[in-house]
Design a protein around this motif. Structure first.
Motif, PDB file in Angstrom:
ATOM      1  N   ALA A  37       0.830  -1.208   0.000  1.00 23.61           N
ATOM      2  CA  ALA A  37       0.000   0.000   0.000  1.00 23.61           C
ATOM      3  C   ALA A  37       0.862   1.254   0.000  1.00 23.61           C
ATOM      4  O   ALA A  37       0.590   2.213  -0.739  1.00 23.61           O
ATOM      5  CB  ALA A  37      -0.931  -0.006   1.219  1.00 23.61           C
ATOM      6  N   SER A  74     -11.944   4.697   6.124  1.00 24.90           N
ATOM      7  CA  SER A  74     -11.254   3.515   5.602  1.00 24.90           C
ATOM      8  C   SER A  74     -12.140   2.273   5.622  1.00 24.90           C
ATOM      9  O   SER A  74     -12.203   1.526   4.637  1.00 24.90           O
ATOM     10  CB  SER A  74      -9.979   3.250   6.398  1.00 24.90           C
ATOM     11  OG  SER A  74      -9.101   4.334   6.302  1.00 24.90           O
ATOM     12  N   THR A  81     -15.806  -1.221  -1.574  1.00 26.41           N
ATOM     13  CA  THR A  81     -15.005  -1.884  -2.610  1.00 26.41           C
ATOM     14  C   THR A  81     -15.179  -3.399  -2.575  1.00 26.41           C
ATOM     15  O   THR A  81     -15.150  -4.057  -3.616  1.00 26.41           O
ATOM     16  CB  THR A  81     -13.509  -1.542  -2.445  1.00 26.41           C
ATOM     17  OG1 THR A  81     -13.100  -1.804  -1.092  1.00 26.41           O
ATOM     18  CG2 THR A  81     -13.240  -0.084  -2.769  1.00 26.41           C
ATOM     19  N   ALA A  90      -7.431  -6.526  -3.558  1.00 24.59           N
ATOM     20  CA  ALA A  90      -7.759  -5.191  -4.073  1.00 24.59           C
ATOM     21  C   ALA A  90      -8.631  -4.376  -3.124  1.00 24.59           C
ATOM     22  O   ALA A  90      -8.350  -3.193  -2.888  1.00 24.59           O
ATOM     23  CB  ALA A  90      -8.418  -5.298  -5.449  1.00 24.59           C
ATOM     24  N   PRO A  91      -9.701  -4.939  -2.559  1.00 30.08           N
ATOM     25  CA  PRO A  91     -10.521  -4.144  -1.632  1.00 30.08           C
ATOM     26  C   PRO A  91      -9.754  -3.663  -0.400  1.00 30.08           C
ATOM     27  O   PRO A  91     -10.113  -2.636   0.175  1.00 30.08           O
ATOM     28  CB  PRO A  91     -11.642  -5.117  -1.219  1.00 30.08           C
ATOM     29  CG  PRO A  91     -11.693  -6.112  -2.304  1.00 30.08           C
ATOM     30  CD  PRO A  91     -10.299  -6.263  -2.796  1.00 30.08           C
ATOM     31  N   ILE A  94      -7.159  -0.589  -1.743  1.00 28.28           N
ATOM     32  CA  ILE A  94      -7.749   0.700  -2.140  1.00 28.28           C
ATOM     33  C   ILE A  94      -7.895   1.655  -0.946  1.00 28.28           C
ATOM     34  O   ILE A  94      -7.429   2.801  -1.012  1.00 28.28           O
ATOM     35  CB  ILE A  94      -9.087   0.485  -2.867  1.00 28.28           C
ATOM     36  CG1 ILE A  94      -8.835  -0.140  -4.239  1.00 28.28           C
ATOM     37  CG2 ILE A  94      -9.847   1.809  -3.023  1.00 28.28           C
ATOM     38  CD1 ILE A  94     -10.081  -0.571  -4.982  1.00 28.28           C
ATOM     39  N   ALA A  98      -5.615   5.039  -0.373  1.00 28.23           N
ATOM     40  CA  ALA A  98      -6.329   6.313  -0.217  1.00 28.23           C
ATOM     41  C   ALA A  98      -5.960   6.995   1.099  1.00 28.23           C
ATOM     42  O   ALA A  98      -5.932   8.222   1.187  1.00 28.23           O
ATOM     43  CB  ALA A  98      -7.835   6.074  -0.276  1.00 28.23           C
TER      44      ALA A  98
END
Length: 221
Positions: A37, A74, A81, A90-91, A94, A98
């Protein structure tokens, strides 16, 4: 039973140090998610922050985007997501990306913008290419503040990466989530202690990076 008792019981239990659900494996997974991340956030935020700071363009837009990104919850973003994309890596990435982008973006922009203009003007007067001015004059002076933004982002990511457990992944959040489900508060407290300890270790790592990467003259200044 107090917190210290839970911590002692968790870490003294040999079953927590071995196997698929052992501390070493979960710790490695947590570090892996955090590095992924942070790496993606750096790839997005550093070039934009350096460019806008160097050129002075887009500062207001940058501040607006960063403020909007900071306002995103978050956990809410994770759930959204997961519903749209499904369970998986992926979820989890993200919302973590961010979360990490705003502090890197804003501090990088501010770090370059606040560099003393005298050496920058002198470098331009000597005919240095704009890229050389950025990387050889502005960046070395701005590096301490840039590292502070990276440190802030890294701590937030490490502290929040436990949400990966909510979408079927591992990491230290697995101890917290499974412990809550099982009403095993020893596991909950142990997992939270590991996350806090990893955040403190992150601070130490960035302190060491600062000592090695920042020029002594800039550090004293």
């Amino acid at each position: 039973m107090n917190v210290l008792h839970f911590i002692n019981a968790f870490f003294s239990d040999g079953s927590h140090w071995h196997g698929y659900d052992g501390i070493p494996r979960r710790l490695l997974e947590h570090v892996e998610y955090s590095l992924m991340a942070l790496g993606m956030a750096m790839a997005i935020a550093l070039p934009i922050g350096l460019y806008t700071g160097h050129t002075g363009r887009g500062g207001n837009t940058l501040s607006f985007i960063a403020a909007a990104a900071r306002a995103l919850p978050s956990y809410g973003l994770l759930v959204l997501t997961a519903v749209v994309i499904g369970i998986g890596l992926a979820p989890a990435m993200i919302p973590l990306v961010a979360l990490a982008v705003p502090p890197i973006l804003v501090t990088t922009y501010e770090a370059v913008r606040t560099v003393d203009p005298a050496p920058v003007d002198a470098a331009r007067g000597m005919g240095m290419h704009p890229a050389k001015v950025l990387f050889q004059v502005e960046l070395p002076v701005a590096l301490p503040l840039i590292l502070s933004g990276l440190r802030s982002a890294a701590i937030q990511v490490v502290s929040t990466a436990s949400i990966a457990a909510y979408v079927g992944l591992g990491g230290l959040g697995r101890f917290v989530l499974d412990g809550l489900y099982q009403r095993n508060y020893e596991k909950v407290v142990g997992g939270a202690t590991l996350i806090a300890g990893l955040a403190l270790l992150t601070i130490g790592v960035f302190w060491l990076i600062g000592r090695l990467a920042v020029s002594p003259g800039v550090r004293r200044g």
